[in-house]
Design a protein around this motif. Structure first.
Motif, PDB file in Angstrom:
ATOM      1  N   LYS A  36      38.759  46.470 -22.427  1.00 58.59           N
ATOM      2  CA  LYS A  36      38.005  46.706 -21.196  1.00 58.59           C
ATOM      3  C   LYS A  36      36.674  47.402 -21.449  1.00 58.59           C
ATOM      4  O   LYS A  36      35.659  47.027 -20.899  1.00 58.59           O
ATOM      5  CB  LYS A  36      38.828  47.530 -20.211  1.00 58.59           C
ATOM      6  N   VAL A  37      36.698  48.459 -22.256  1.00 58.65           N
ATOM      7  CA  VAL A  37      35.500  49.277 -22.435  1.00 58.65           C
ATOM      8  C   VAL A  37      34.669  48.905 -23.656  1.00 58.65           C
ATOM      9  O   VAL A  37      33.513  49.279 -23.752  1.00 58.65           O
ATOM     10  CB  VAL A  37      35.842  50.784 -22.490  1.00 58.65           C
ATOM     11  N   GLY A  38      35.256  48.198 -24.604  1.00 56.16           N
ATOM     12  CA  GLY A  38      34.537  47.815 -25.810  1.00 56.16           C
ATOM     13  C   GLY A  38      34.531  48.917 -26.852  1.00 56.16           C
ATOM     14  O   GLY A  38      35.047  50.015 -26.627  1.00 56.16           O
ATOM     15  N   VAL A  39      33.931  48.612 -27.984  1.00 54.94           N
ATOM     16  CA  VAL A  39      33.794  49.550 -29.100  1.00 54.94           C
ATOM     17  C   VAL A  39      32.363  49.449 -29.611  1.00 54.94           C
ATOM     18  O   VAL A  39      31.850  48.347 -29.819  1.00 54.94           O
ATOM     19  CB  VAL A  39      34.770  49.205 -30.249  1.00 54.94           C
ATOM     20  N   THR A  40      31.707  50.586 -29.805  1.00 49.13           N
ATOM     21  CA  THR A  40      30.355  50.576 -30.343  1.00 49.13           C
ATOM     22  C   THR A  40      30.419  50.479 -31.862  1.00 49.13           C
ATOM     23  O   THR A  40      31.084  51.284 -32.510  1.00 49.13           O
ATOM     24  CB  THR A  40      29.584  51.845 -29.941  1.00 49.13           C
ATOM     25  N   VAL A  41      29.740  49.464 -32.407  1.00 51.95           N
ATOM     26  CA  VAL A  41      29.587  49.330 -33.853  1.00 51.95           C
ATOM     27  C   VAL A  41      28.138  49.668 -34.161  1.00 51.95           C
ATOM     28  O   VAL A  41      27.241  49.373 -33.364  1.00 51.95           O
ATOM     29  CB  VAL A  41      29.965  47.913 -34.359  1.00 51.95           C
TER      30      VAL A  41
END
Length: 153
Positions: A102-107
């Motif tokens: 839902k919120v994603g992951v910052t790479v």
């Protein structure tokens, strides 16, 4: 020279703070599993899979250009900080799970400084590609910002 060192230190510190946000997986203890909605539990059990909801796998490629050596901080499935020889490439396969869907992951990738054609230190050029598509860059090192992208399914 002092301004460049201070800028690099500030960039690396900021990147470490940004990279640390949202990169941890949720606890899948029995208490957490019991908090899931009944329909989600029934769906997981019907599929015969674990209690984790998983998205599709993504290939994430981190690249830093230039020549020589540099410090590189990068955040994919975990945080890393290392001395590398340029040009440098790192490839990871990432699969989002549970709340990450839902919120994603910052790479992100934060390149250390390299000597420019004018002899001044500047950020090394960086890029991030997801599934073969370039999604972030620092304008060939012209931007002092790190390369970062929010990976979502």
């Amino acid at each position: 020279m002092r301004k460049t060192a201070a800028l690099t230190t500030s960039l690396l510190a900021a990147a470490l703070l940004v990279a640390g946000c949202g990169s941890e997986k949720e606890d899948d203890s029995p208490a957490k599993a019991s908090e899931a909605s009944p329909s989600a539990s029934a769906t997981s059990q019907a599929k015969g899979s674990s209690s984790r909801n998983k998205g599709v796998s993504h290939q994430v490629v981190f690249e830093v250009g230039g020549t020589g050596a540099a410090q590189v901080m990068w955040n994919g499935s975990s945080n890393h900080f290392e001395q590398v020889t340029l040009p440098w490439t790192k490839t990871e396969t990432m699969q989002l799970e549970d709340a990450e869907l839902k919120v994603g992951v910052t790479v992100s990738v934060v390149p250390g400084p390299v000597k420019g054609s004018d002899g001044m230190l500047r950020p090394a050029p960086c890029t991030i590609k997801v599934d073969g598509k370039q999604v972030a860059d620092n304008q060939d090192g012209k931007s002092p910002k790190p390369c970062e992208y929010k990976l979502k399914d």
